[in-house]
Scaffold this motif. Structure first.
Motif, PDB file in Angstrom:
ATOM      1  N   THR A 184       0.818  -1.217   0.000  1.00 20.39           N
ATOM      2  CA  THR A 184       0.000   0.000   0.000  1.00 20.39           C
ATOM      3  C   THR A 184       0.852   1.268   0.000  1.00 20.39           C
ATOM      4  O   THR A 184       0.355   2.325  -0.373  1.00 20.39           O
ATOM      5  CB  THR A 184      -0.929   0.034   1.227  1.00 20.39           C
ATOM      6  OG1 THR A 184      -0.130   0.129   2.409  1.00 20.39           O
ATOM      7  CG2 THR A 184      -1.795  -1.218   1.295  1.00 20.39           C
ATOM      8  N   GLN A 185       2.108   1.150   0.418  1.00 17.01           N
ATOM      9  CA  GLN A 185       2.907   2.366   0.605  1.00 17.01           C
ATOM     10  C   GLN A 185       3.880   2.663  -0.526  1.00 17.01           C
ATOM     11  O   GLN A 185       4.316   3.805  -0.684  1.00 17.01           O
ATOM     12  CB  GLN A 185       3.703   2.264   1.917  1.00 17.01           C
ATOM     13  CG  GLN A 185       2.829   2.128   3.146  1.00 17.01           C
ATOM     14  CD  GLN A 185       1.952   3.350   3.369  1.00 17.01           C
ATOM     15  OE1 GLN A 185       2.368   4.465   3.095  1.00 17.01           O
ATOM     16  NE2 GLN A 185       0.730   3.142   3.830  1.00 17.01           N
TER      17      GLN A 185
ATOM     18  N   LYS B 195       7.961   1.908   4.434  1.00 13.29           N
ATOM     19  CA  LYS B 195       7.912   3.284   4.945  1.00 13.29           C
ATOM     20  C   LYS B 195       7.703   3.343   6.453  1.00 13.29           C
ATOM     21  O   LYS B 195       7.344   4.379   6.996  1.00 13.29           O
ATOM     22  CB  LYS B 195       6.828   4.093   4.235  1.00 13.29           C
ATOM     23  CG  LYS B 195       6.983   4.146   2.726  1.00 13.29           C
ATOM     24  CD  LYS B 195       8.129   5.031   2.314  1.00 13.29           C
ATOM     25  CE  LYS B 195       8.178   5.221   0.809  1.00 13.29           C
ATOM     26  NZ  LYS B 195       8.523   3.979   0.063  1.00 13.29           N
TER      27      LYS B 195
ATOM     28  N   GLU C  39       8.656   3.442  -7.469  1.00 11.35           N
ATOM     29  CA  GLU C  39       9.532   2.584  -6.664  1.00 11.35           C
ATOM     30  C   GLU C  39       9.322   1.124  -7.055  1.00 11.35           C
ATOM     31  O   GLU C  39      10.282   0.337  -7.089  1.00 11.35           O
ATOM     32  CB  GLU C  39       9.220   2.815  -5.185  1.00 11.35           C
ATOM     33  CG  GLU C  39      10.403   2.575  -4.264  1.00 11.35           C
ATOM     34  CD  GLU C  39      10.089   2.990  -2.827  1.00 11.35           C
ATOM     35  OE1 GLU C  39       9.359   3.992  -2.642  1.00 11.35           O
ATOM     36  OE2 GLU C  39      10.561   2.299  -1.907  1.00 11.35           O
TER      37      GLU C  39
ATOM     38  N   ARG D  22      -1.021  -4.540  -5.476  1.00 12.53           N
ATOM     39  CA  ARG D  22      -1.522  -3.966  -4.211  1.00 12.53           C
ATOM     40  C   ARG D  22      -2.226  -5.015  -3.362  1.00 12.53           C
ATOM     41  O   ARG D  22      -3.169  -4.701  -2.629  1.00 12.53           O
ATOM     42  CB  ARG D  22      -2.465  -2.795  -4.494  1.00 12.53           C
ATOM     43  CG  ARG D  22      -1.871  -1.700  -5.379  1.00 12.53           C
ATOM     44  CD  ARG D  22      -0.619  -1.143  -4.789  1.00 12.53           C
ATOM     45  NE  ARG D  22      -0.102   0.034  -5.520  1.00 12.53           N
ATOM     46  CZ  ARG D  22       1.024   0.634  -5.219  1.00 12.53           C
ATOM     47  NH1 ARG D  22       1.788   0.181  -4.231  1.00 12.53           N
ATOM     48  NH2 ARG D  22       1.443   1.670  -5.891  1.00 12.53           N
TER      49      ARG D  22
ATOM     50  N   PRO E  39       5.186   3.766  -3.888  1.00  9.12           N
ATOM     51  CA  PRO E  39       4.689   4.440  -5.092  1.00  9.12           C
ATOM     52  C   PRO E  39       5.051   3.633  -6.338  1.00  9.12           C
ATOM     53  O   PRO E  39       5.982   2.828  -6.326  1.00  9.12           O
ATOM     54  CB  PRO E  39       5.419   5.787  -5.064  1.00  9.12           C
ATOM     55  CG  PRO E  39       6.597   5.581  -4.171  1.00  9.12           C
ATOM     56  CD  PRO E  39       6.255   4.506  -3.219  1.00  9.12           C
ATOM     57  N   GLN E  40       4.295   3.876  -7.397  1.00  6.90           N
ATOM     58  CA  GLN E  40       4.501   3.115  -8.635  1.00  6.90           C
ATOM     59  C   GLN E  40       5.949   3.165  -9.105  1.00  6.90           C
ATOM     60  O   GLN E  40       6.508   2.165  -9.537  1.00  6.90           O
ATOM     61  CB  GLN E  40       3.587   3.660  -9.738  1.00  6.90           C
ATOM     62  CG  GLN E  40       2.103   3.381  -9.511  1.00  6.90           C
ATOM     63  CD  GLN E  40       1.767   1.899  -9.559  1.00  6.90           C
ATOM     64  OE1 GLN E  40       2.574   1.080 -10.007  1.00  6.90           O
ATOM     65  NE2 GLN E  40       0.586   1.548  -9.073  1.00  6.90           N
TER      66      GLN E  40
END
Lengths: 227, 227
Positions: B104-105, B151, B110, B198, B107-108
DNA sequence: ATCTTCAAATCTGTCGACACCTGTCGATCC
DNA sequence: GGATCGACAGGTGTCGACAGATTTGAAGAT
């Protein structure tokens, strides 16, 4: 690897003593969160040289109570809602694991001791209903014992040495609450029963719920303060 | 809280430099497991005073690479089957959590980077089939990235700063193996897919299995050596 | 020969002092 | 008036040295 606060916590060296004092002061808020720590000043305040003070600071960094920036200095951590969530996410996993392990690793005698501790909590709780004693010491001590029961040295180190004081700091400084005390006691009892029945899966689940509930409780407390 | 080895690992201070050197030496076995470390001797060997050396040792203790006994001295840890199991029990929980959070954390961008890293691993793996490069650096780097993707600062600190080197030490000194490499690559790919979709639950499950398989692998290796 | 005792040697914990870095404040320049 | 630059104060990183504790080793007793 072996500190085990609250139980055998005798300072053998000067840096130990300073560590305990500063640790306590930070947890209780005597040293405000976010404030800067000057090494010369603190060395004078605690009547030691900078060498043992620096060692104490190094250990405080291990507990996530302070943050060092190279060539800059030391600051006490600041408590944030995000930090609280991150902390409790980890607690859920690790203390869940601790329960699962404790269910197979704790000898009967240790389980009996833990049951006695809970009974003692019950009486203390009834006597001083509403006071914060239970939440501050008792609750954490129950968790403490379960973690020790896992017999996993890394787990014990992480939870009892590295995260324990930060958890206490959040609980103390967010201000402790009333109505969850008796519910928490029941949850502890259920967890203990699962461990006594050697049902690790159940103990794991119950502990995760217990910690999750505790987190929600603090989050509410925190949101209430924000209004 | 922010060391992030293998990536930005430049020694800014003398104790940093000594830390990296000793850390590497312990992981690779140049300093034998279980051997005693004399502070004056090591201070001379690395051309520093005892002050930065002691700070380096304090940080090595954080990584569980050495053990201190008050007023006695410092010893390099000894690797045991029990220690390995304890270590991997924790890795399963925490890296499982890391996957769930990363789903969920991250970003695309990454996730795309991580996919590129895996492709690069694939080519390297095909070229130097059988060499230990993949297991030593690549495998851990994948895990490393996923953990960073969570994160969660405490999680990152625990896994990347405190447990990372001990894991490497076990893998290096137990001697690394061949046949699991390609299977591990497929597992990494499956985990990445779950994160890209996800699907935190699935990524969690797959990571736990992946680490469990890795543990069984090392345990077999270890039992084979015992005969 | 083995165990006990004691002393030398070594090491850890601690101290005070110095060099370099950082952040700040005031002066100078545009 | 605002920005840049430079001196100053404070602090961190590092050093060498000393006191107490611990381990080693040898000498002596059983």
């Amino acid at each position: 690897m072996t500190e085990h606060p609250n139980l055998m916590r005798q300072a053998i060296t000067a840096s130990d003593r300073v560590l305990f004092e500063i640790q306590r002061a930070i947890v209780e808020g005597s040293i405000p969160a976010g404030s800067k720590i000057s090494e010369p000043e603190f060395a004078r305040r605690f009547n030691v040289s900078r060498a043992p003070l620096r060692e104490a600071l190094a250990r405080l960094e291990r507990c996530h109570l302070i943050e060092r920036t190279p060539n800059a200095g030391v600051r006490v951590v600041t408590l944030t809602p995000e930090g609280l969530i991150s902390l409790y996410q980890i607690r859920e996993e690790l203390e869940g694991l601790a329960c699962r392990l404790a269910a197979t690793q704790m000898p009967q005698a240790e389980i009996a001791e833990l049951a006695a501790l809970l009974d003692q909590h019950l009486s203390t709780q009834r006597v001083r209903e509403g006071e914060s004693y239970y939440q501050e010491a008792g609750d954490l001590d129950f968790h403490y014992r379960v973690i020790l029961g896992s017999k996993n040295p890394y787990l014990i180190n992480m939870l009892c040495d590295e995260l324990y004081y930060l958890v206490r700091m959040y609980r103390v400084q967010m201000g402790m609450n009333g109505p969850r005390v008796s519910r928490a006691f029941d949850e502890h009892k259920a967890i203990l029963n699962a461990i006594a029945n050697r049902d690790g899966e159940l103990a794991d689940l119950l502990m995760r719920r217990h910690i999750s509930a505790s987190r929600h409780n603090i989050e509410q407390q925190l949101q209430a303060e924000r209004t």
